[in-house]
Design an enzyme around this catalytic site. Structure first.
Site, short mmCIF file in Angstrom:
data_model
loop_
_atom_site.label_atom_id
_atom_site.label_comp_id
_atom_site.label_asym_id
_atom_site.label_seq_id
_atom_site.Cartn_x
_atom_site.Cartn_y
_atom_site.Cartn_z
N ASP A 151 -1.76 -0.99 10.50
CA ASP A 151 -1.98 -0.98 9.05
C ASP A 151 -2.71 -2.20 8.54
O ASP A 151 -3.05 -2.26 7.36
CB ASP A 151 -0.59 -1.02 8.37
N LYS B 157 0.86 -1.19 0.00
CA LYS B 157 0.00 0.00 0.00
C LYS B 157 0.89 1.23 0.00
O LYS B 157 2.08 1.16 0.38
CB LYS B 157 -0.93 0.06 1.23
C1 LIG Z 1 2.68 5.05 9.61
C2 LIG Z 1 1.78 4.04 8.98
O1 LIG Z 1 2.53 3.25 8.09
C3 LIG Z 1 0.68 4.71 8.18
O2 LIG Z 1 0.08 3.78 7.34
C4 LIG Z 1 1.14 3.15 10.02
O3 LIG Z 1 0.41 3.90 10.93
C5 LIG Z 1 2.18 2.32 10.77
O4 LIG Z 1 1.51 1.11 11.00
P1 LIG Z 1 2.33 -0.15 11.51
O5 LIG Z 1 3.68 -0.21 10.84
O6 LIG Z 1 1.40 -1.33 11.41
O7 LIG Z 1 2.57 0.28 13.00
P2 LIG Z 1 2.54 -0.71 14.23
O8 LIG Z 1 3.50 -1.84 13.96
O9 LIG Z 1 1.12 -0.99 14.57
O10 LIG Z 1 3.14 0.26 15.36
C6 LIG Z 1 4.53 0.55 15.38
C7 LIG Z 1 4.71 1.72 16.34
O11 LIG Z 1 4.30 2.91 15.65
C8 LIG Z 1 3.62 3.79 16.57
N1 LIG Z 1 2.28 4.07 16.03
C9 LIG Z 1 1.75 3.30 15.03
C10 LIG Z 1 0.52 3.65 14.51
C11 LIG Z 1 -0.16 4.76 15.06
N2 LIG Z 1 -1.37 5.13 14.57
N3 LIG Z 1 0.39 5.50 16.06
C12 LIG Z 1 1.61 5.18 16.55
O12 LIG Z 1 2.11 5.86 17.46
C13 LIG Z 1 3.58 3.08 17.91
O13 LIG Z 1 4.67 3.53 18.68
C14 LIG Z 1 3.79 1.63 17.55
O14 LIG Z 1 4.42 0.92 18.59
N1 LIG Z 2 5.72 -11.27 7.05
C1 LIG Z 2 6.42 -10.15 7.33
N2 LIG Z 2 6.83 -9.34 6.33
C2 LIG Z 2 7.53 -8.19 6.61
N3 LIG Z 2 7.86 -7.77 7.85
C3 LIG Z 2 7.47 -8.57 8.86
C4 LIG Z 2 6.74 -9.78 8.66
N4 LIG Z 2 6.49 -10.33 9.87
C5 LIG Z 2 7.02 -9.51 10.79
N5 LIG Z 2 7.64 -8.46 10.21
C6 LIG Z 2 8.30 -7.33 10.92
O1 LIG Z 2 7.43 -6.20 10.78
C7 LIG Z 2 8.18 -5.01 10.51
C8 LIG Z 2 7.79 -4.42 9.17
O2 LIG Z 2 6.42 -4.57 8.98
P1 LIG Z 2 5.78 -3.88 7.70
O3 LIG Z 2 6.51 -4.40 6.48
O4 LIG Z 2 4.32 -3.98 7.75
O5 LIG Z 2 6.14 -2.38 7.99
P2 LIG Z 2 6.35 -1.27 6.91
O6 LIG Z 2 6.83 -1.83 5.64
O7 LIG Z 2 7.17 -0.24 7.59
O8 LIG Z 2 4.95 -0.73 6.60
P3 LIG Z 2 4.10 0.31 7.43
O9 LIG Z 2 5.07 1.04 8.34
O10 LIG Z 2 3.48 1.17 6.42
O11 LIG Z 2 3.16 -0.58 8.15
C9 LIG Z 2 9.62 -5.41 10.46
O12 LIG Z 2 10.17 -5.03 11.70
C10 LIG Z 2 9.61 -6.93 10.33
O13 LIG Z 2 10.67 -7.49 11.05
#
Ligand SMILES: C[C@](O)(CO)[C@H](O)COP(=O)(O)OP(=O)(O)OC[C@H]1O[C@@H](n2ccc(N)nc2=O)[C@H](O)[C@@H]1O
Ligand SMILES: Nc1ncnc2c1ncn2[C@@H]1O[C@H](COP(=O)(O)OP(=O)(O)OP(=O)(O)O)[C@@H](O)[C@H]1O
Length: 275
Positions: free
Chosen positions: A136, A8
């Site tokens: 997300d 996304k």
């Molecule tokens: C920034 C975005 O990518 C926008 O789509 C998302 O909100 C992030 O979503 P995500 O990677 O699934 O985040 P999560 O793994 O749920 O949270 C990671 C960390 O980001 C912070 N977090 C996340 C989402 C949110 N609405 N507020 C936060 O403050 C929190 O400290 C959390 O511990």
């Molecule tokens: N199947 C998986 N694929 C990718 N990352 C994973 C998976 N399982 C656990 N993780 C952990 O989740 C984190 C990344 O997740 P993800 O890829 O959703 O984050 P992102 O790419 O930063 O996207 P967003 O921040 O937008 O949610 C990494 O720290 C990774 O180690």
């Protein structure tokens, strides 16, 4: 059974306030991108484990137990006592990139298990389970362009189609911690509501549609800002960092000739057409 979790991008990302639980309320538009992992699940007929995970493609840090597809399986197994499964995951979506790769894998695992084991869970129920796995994840259950508020799991419909536009996704070899990015943010409300901005022509988004994380991430990692500037120089009608980074995307007209440069070694590049 096999499924293809997609990535996304965030069209606009405004962090509006910090919540008592430490998370932040935000406003964004999620848009699916056909950059995909592959996830296959079969019943495990041997051994006495509940699951086996075979992973290929791009590396992911962390233990198997912490993989989001395993967390999704365990979440449903707790309630439905599922058969043991053999999981094959091929990673193509860069991790920790702002592309929701792990979140998408988790949501697609929930949908796959729901279908494979006839759990008859509704989309609403699946979204509730997904929200437990990450902010997300819930978006990927319906996986359609949507306006999101709350922590990213309160949705309202928008009539937005970028079908036919071309996208260039550039992920430099830079890791941005989502947690740290949020910790450095100064929550504020945008002058023009994002719901209004997305109603305007894409050519007008550049002056209004912001990703609030750029303000703190770009000074730390100027290379990410340079990618955004390069995409504009090469004809993007709109470019922005997605999520908390480090990926940057550029949207190009359907007829545009896409830039072919590599943006430096160890950079991941995806070129595709939005649906
Ligand atoms: C920034 C975005 O990518 C926008 O789509 C998302 O909100 C992030 O979503 P995500 O990677 O699934 O985040 P999560 O793994 O749920 O949270 C990671 C960390 O980001 C912070 N977090 C996340 C989402 C949110 N609405 N507020 C936060 O403050 C929190 O400290 C959390 O511990
Ligand atoms: N199947 C998986 N694929 C990718 N990352 C994973 C998976 N399982 C656990 N993780 C952990 O989740 C984190 C990344 O997740 P993800 O890829 O959703 O984050 P992102 O790419 O930063 O996207 P967003 O921040 O937008 O949610 C990494 O720290 C990774 O180690």
């Amino acid at each position: 059974m096999i499924t293809f979790p997609n990535a996304k991008i965030n069209l606009g990302l405004n962090i509006v306030e910090k919540r008592p639980d430490g998370y932040h309320n935000l406003e964004t538009v999620f848009y699916p991108v056909p950059l995909e992992d592959a996830l296959e699940v079969n019943i495990l007929h041997e051994g006495n484990e509940k699951f086996r995970l075979h992973q290929a493609g791009l590396e992911i840090e962390g233990e198997v137990e912490n993989n989001l597809v395993v967390k999704a399986y365990k979440l449903l197994d707790e309630k439905f006592n599922l058969p043991p499964v053999d999981i094959h995951l091929f990673k193509h979506i860069p991790s920790g990139a702002g592309l929701g790769g792990g979140s998408s894998d988790a949501a697609y695992m929930l949908k796959l298990l729901n279908e494979k084991f006839n759990l008859a869970l509704t989309d609403e129920t699946l979204e509730e389970y997904a929200a437990k796995l990450g902010a997300d994840c819930a978006f990927f259950i319906r996986n359609a362009p949507t306006y999101a508020e709350g922590i990213g799991n309160v949705f309202s419909p928008i009539s937005l189609s970028l079908k036919g536009y071309q996208i260039v996704l550039v992920k430099p070899d830079i890791f941005v911690s989502t947690w740290e990015a949020f910790a450095q943010i100064k929550p504020h409300r945008q002058e023009m509501p994002l719901k209004e901005i997305v109603k305007r022509p894409v050519e007008k988004w550049k002056e209004w549609m912001m990703n609030d994380f750029e303000e703190s991430v770009f000074p730390q990692f100027p290379a990410i800002r340079e990618i955004k500037e390069d995409l504009y120089k090469q004809g993007a009608i709109y470019a922005s960092m997605t999520g908390s980074g480090s990926s940057v995307f550029g949207l190009f007209e359907p007829s545009a000739i896409l830039p072919s440069n590599t943006f430096g070694e160890k950079t991941f590049i995806y070129r595709g057409i939005l649906k």
